[in-house]
Design an enzyme around this catalytic site. Structure first.
Site, mmCIF file in Angstrom:
data_model
loop_
_atom_site.group_PDB
_atom_site.id
_atom_site.type_symbol
_atom_site.label_atom_id
_atom_site.label_comp_id
_atom_site.label_asym_id
_atom_site.label_seq_id
_atom_site.Cartn_x
_atom_site.Cartn_y
_atom_site.Cartn_z
ATOM 1 N N CYS A 207 -9.316 5.591 -16.973
ATOM 2 C CA CYS A 207 -8.698 4.637 -17.919
ATOM 3 C C CYS A 207 -9.700 4.051 -18.903
ATOM 4 O O CYS A 207 -9.299 3.516 -19.940
ATOM 5 C CB CYS A 207 -8.055 3.495 -17.159
ATOM 6 S SG CYS A 207 -6.523 3.996 -16.415
HETATM 7 N N1 CO8 Z 1 11.510 0.565 -6.236
HETATM 8 C C1 CO8 Z 1 11.842 -0.403 -5.354
HETATM 9 N N2 CO8 Z 1 10.961 -0.914 -4.475
HETATM 10 C C2 CO8 Z 1 9.702 -0.425 -4.487
HETATM 11 C C3 CO8 Z 1 9.294 0.576 -5.371
HETATM 12 C C4 CO8 Z 1 10.251 1.080 -6.284
HETATM 13 N N3 CO8 Z 1 9.950 2.037 -7.167
HETATM 14 N N4 CO8 Z 1 7.988 0.857 -5.167
HETATM 15 C C5 CO8 Z 1 7.573 0.054 -4.165
HETATM 16 N N5 CO8 Z 1 8.616 -0.723 -3.742
HETATM 17 C C6 CO8 Z 1 8.604 -1.716 -2.668
HETATM 18 C C7 CO8 Z 1 7.568 -1.394 -1.615
HETATM 19 O O1 CO8 Z 1 8.078 -0.519 -0.659
HETATM 20 C C8 CO8 Z 1 7.264 -2.769 -1.057
HETATM 21 O O2 CO8 Z 1 8.275 -3.093 -0.099
HETATM 22 P P1 CO8 Z 1 7.918 -3.967 1.209
HETATM 23 O O3 CO8 Z 1 7.429 -5.283 0.688
HETATM 24 O O4 CO8 Z 1 9.222 -4.023 1.920
HETATM 25 O O5 CO8 Z 1 6.843 -3.192 1.908
HETATM 26 C C9 CO8 Z 1 7.426 -3.711 -2.242
HETATM 27 O O6 CO8 Z 1 8.224 -2.977 -3.191
HETATM 28 C C10 CO8 Z 1 6.105 -4.114 -2.874
HETATM 29 O O7 CO8 Z 1 5.285 -2.928 -3.075
HETATM 30 P P2 CO8 Z 1 3.814 -3.008 -3.647
HETATM 31 O O8 CO8 Z 1 3.013 -3.972 -2.824
HETATM 32 O O9 CO8 Z 1 3.273 -1.621 -3.803
HETATM 33 O O10 CO8 Z 1 4.114 -3.614 -5.101
HETATM 34 P P3 CO8 Z 1 3.187 -4.421 -6.072
HETATM 35 O O11 CO8 Z 1 3.810 -5.730 -6.316
HETATM 36 O O12 CO8 Z 1 1.734 -4.379 -5.670
HETATM 37 O O13 CO8 Z 1 3.318 -3.561 -7.439
HETATM 38 C C11 CO8 Z 1 2.044 -1.952 -8.708
HETATM 39 C C12 CO8 Z 1 2.915 -2.214 -7.473
HETATM 40 C C13 CO8 Z 1 2.923 -2.107 -9.946
HETATM 41 C C14 CO8 Z 1 1.517 -0.529 -8.626
HETATM 42 C C15 CO8 Z 1 0.883 -2.971 -8.792
HETATM 43 O O14 CO8 Z 1 0.215 -3.049 -7.560
HETATM 44 C C16 CO8 Z 1 -0.139 -2.634 -9.840
HETATM 45 O O15 CO8 Z 1 0.149 -2.497 -11.020
HETATM 46 N N6 CO8 Z 1 -1.428 -2.554 -9.463
HETATM 47 C C17 CO8 Z 1 -2.515 -2.253 -10.399
HETATM 48 C C18 CO8 Z 1 -2.453 -0.826 -10.713
HETATM 49 C C19 CO8 Z 1 -3.472 -0.383 -11.701
HETATM 50 O O16 CO8 Z 1 -3.834 -1.048 -12.625
HETATM 51 N N7 CO8 Z 1 -3.912 0.807 -11.501
HETATM 52 C C20 CO8 Z 1 -4.759 1.419 -12.423
HETATM 53 C C21 CO8 Z 1 -4.431 2.840 -12.326
HETATM 54 S S1 CO8 Z 1 -4.581 3.667 -13.766
HETATM 55 C C22 CO8 Z 1 -6.128 4.308 -13.939
HETATM 56 O O17 CO8 Z 1 -7.111 3.806 -13.595
HETATM 57 C C23 CO8 Z 1 -6.172 5.638 -14.560
HETATM 58 C C24 CO8 Z 1 -6.252 6.654 -13.513
HETATM 59 C C25 CO8 Z 1 -6.328 7.959 -14.151
HETATM 60 C C26 CO8 Z 1 -5.025 8.300 -14.841
HETATM 61 C C27 CO8 Z 1 -4.045 8.909 -13.952
HETATM 62 C C28 CO8 Z 1 -2.863 9.424 -14.752
HETATM 63 C C29 CO8 Z 1 -1.687 9.871 -13.891
#
Ligand code: CO8
Length: 383
Positions: A164
């Site tokens: 990124c």
């Molecule tokens: N629909 C409904 N519910 C869902 C879904 C969904 N799609 N997905 C997860 N849930 C549920 C989970 O099961 C969980 O349920 P429970 O509490 O019962 O266990 C609940 O929702 C909460 O799940 P999470 O804890 O996973 O949810 P978060 O609130 O943490 O949100 C995010 C998830 C949006 C992913 C968040 O953690 C986030 O944005 N984190 C930062 C991510 C980030 O910035 N990453 C950078 C990556 S990009 C990068 O560096 C480039 C990499 C190279 C590129 C790659 C290209 C492909």
């Protein structure tokens, strides 16, 4: 924290930027309908194991969750049909002949052409091109050299990858070369086909990414002719190893005994919660320290063009840096329309949200992500 390059040698400006946006977009509603159809098919296929308690059924995804957790409403993709087909769940892109332009080079040419137009330059003015992206479609020859050839640019080109943070690290590399005199005018281009390395079958991350290509033109300040110029006051880059964002695909794939193309870890994987917790303080501290070291009051920054991964993440960083809740125009988000486009996100934000700033306005272009990596560029509008 991090290494800084300040203004010594030739002064450098960003004199133009450009964005190529794919024609097709996928709304959260379309995405969730496709995912849920896939989940239902999988559950029907494995109904006996699920009934016997030997397998967990796949849960449905939800539009509400996606918007609330990320701020994303839609994303652009190079192939909508493949990613929305529950029997495919990845982009399907035509195999091109080696004699044709590759898809990343084609996107690159479009973004570079727009950036050169904005800079009032032609390919003849450019003497280097850096293709900085989180994945390149092949090992070699470099995509940068292919774009150089397609545009008839003299000089040299190379590819680089810092996930990124590729664009800001590329800007630092280009600015350093122009300052020291090894090049006069450099294009940094960021083709991102994130749909190719996203696991569309994984509910936790299927909504995160989109495709795009961005480009910026950097040149010596005294030679720039564009109406809109941002001087690069200083750059700072920082990396710290983490497995929390990882993709194990690579050229050694077939050498591994269990190696198959479709293994889960051959696509993007992350521990999103950990990333959020660890990267937010790293980024806000770096921006604040970098500004203070350069005599810029972070609370007086006019604009933050941040990496576009998650709205809450940006809200946190904006509050920490400015010491108050930023107005929406001070910290423009584009992720609602584009999703996370890896290295291109902060450049889209910059490219679409700078015209209104007066001469003398200061801002930071900041990206962060896998590695971990953070790249920060302090800029000031000078024309
Ligand atoms: N629909 C409904 N519910 C869902 C879904 C969904 N799609 N997905 C997860 N849930 C549920 C989970 O099961 C969980 O349920 P429970 O509490 O019962 O266990 C609940 O929702 C909460 O799940 P999470 O804890 O996973 O949810 P978060 O609130 O943490 O949100 C995010 C998830 C949006 C992913 C968040 O953690 C986030 O944005 N984190 C930062 C991510 C980030 O910035 N990453 C950078 C990556 S990009 C990068 O560096 C480039 C990499 C190279 C590129 C790659 C290209 C492909």
């Amino acid at each position: 924290m991090g290494t800084t390059m300040t203004t010594k040698g030739n002064r450098v400006v960003i004199s133009g930027s450009g964005v190529f946006t794919p024609e097709q977009s996928v709304s959260n509603a379309e995405l969730v309908a496709a995912f849920n159809a896939y989940a239902d098919k999988q559950n029907a296929l494995h109904a006996d194991d699920i009934a016997a308690g030997q397998r967990e059924p796949m849960a449905h995804s939800s539009e509400e969750f996606i918007f609330k957790a990320s701020g994303i409403e839609s994303r652009f993709v190079m192939d909508k049909e493949g990613v929305l087909n529950p029997d495919i769940m990845h982009p399907t892109l035509r195999q091109r002949d080696d004699e044709e332009p590759g898809i990343m080079a084609e996107m690159g040419v479009k973004a570079v052409t727009r950036a050169l137009e904005a800079a009032g330059r032609t390919a003849a003015d450019v003497d280097a091109i850096i293709c900085a992206a989180s994945n390149h479609e092949r090992a070699y020859p470099a995509i940068a050299i292919e774009i150089q050839d397609l545009l008839n640019i003299q000089g040299f080109g190379f590819d680089m990858n810092v996930a990124c943070s590729s664009a800001t690290f590329g800007i630092q590399a280009a600015a350093d070369m122009i300052r020291s005199g090894s090049a006069r005018c450099i294009v940094v281009v960021n083709p991102e086909i994130c749909s190719g390395h996203l696991e569309w079958r994984d509910r936790d991350c299927h909504f995160i990414f989109g495709d795009v290509c961005t480009a910026v033109v950097l040149e010596r300040a005294e030679e720039a002719v564009s109406d809109t110029q941002f001087e690069i006051h200083s750059t700072r880059c920082l990396t710290q190893f983490s497995n929390n964002i990882r993709n194990n695909n690579g050229f050694l794939r077939r050498s591994r005994p269990s190696g198959t193309v479709d293994r889960r870890d051959m696509q993007f994987m992350q521990n999103g919660r950990q990333v959020f917790k660890q990267v937010v303080p790293m980024v806000s501290e770096l921006i604040v320290e970098h500004c203070q070291d350069e005599g810029v009051d972070p609370e007086k920054l006019d604009r933050l063009w941040l990496h576009q991964a998650n709205k809450s993440m940006n809200d946190f960083i904006g509050r920490k840096v400015l010491g108050r809740v930023p107005e929406s125009e001070e910290q423009p988000n584009i992720l609602q329309d584009y999703a996370n486009t890896s290295s291109a996100g902060s450049i889209i934000a910059f490219s679409q949200n700078h015209e209104d700033l007066p001469v003398g306005a200061r801002g930071v272009i900041c990206s962060f992500g896998a590695g971990y990596s953070v790249g920060n560029v302090i800029v000031e509008r000078v024309a």
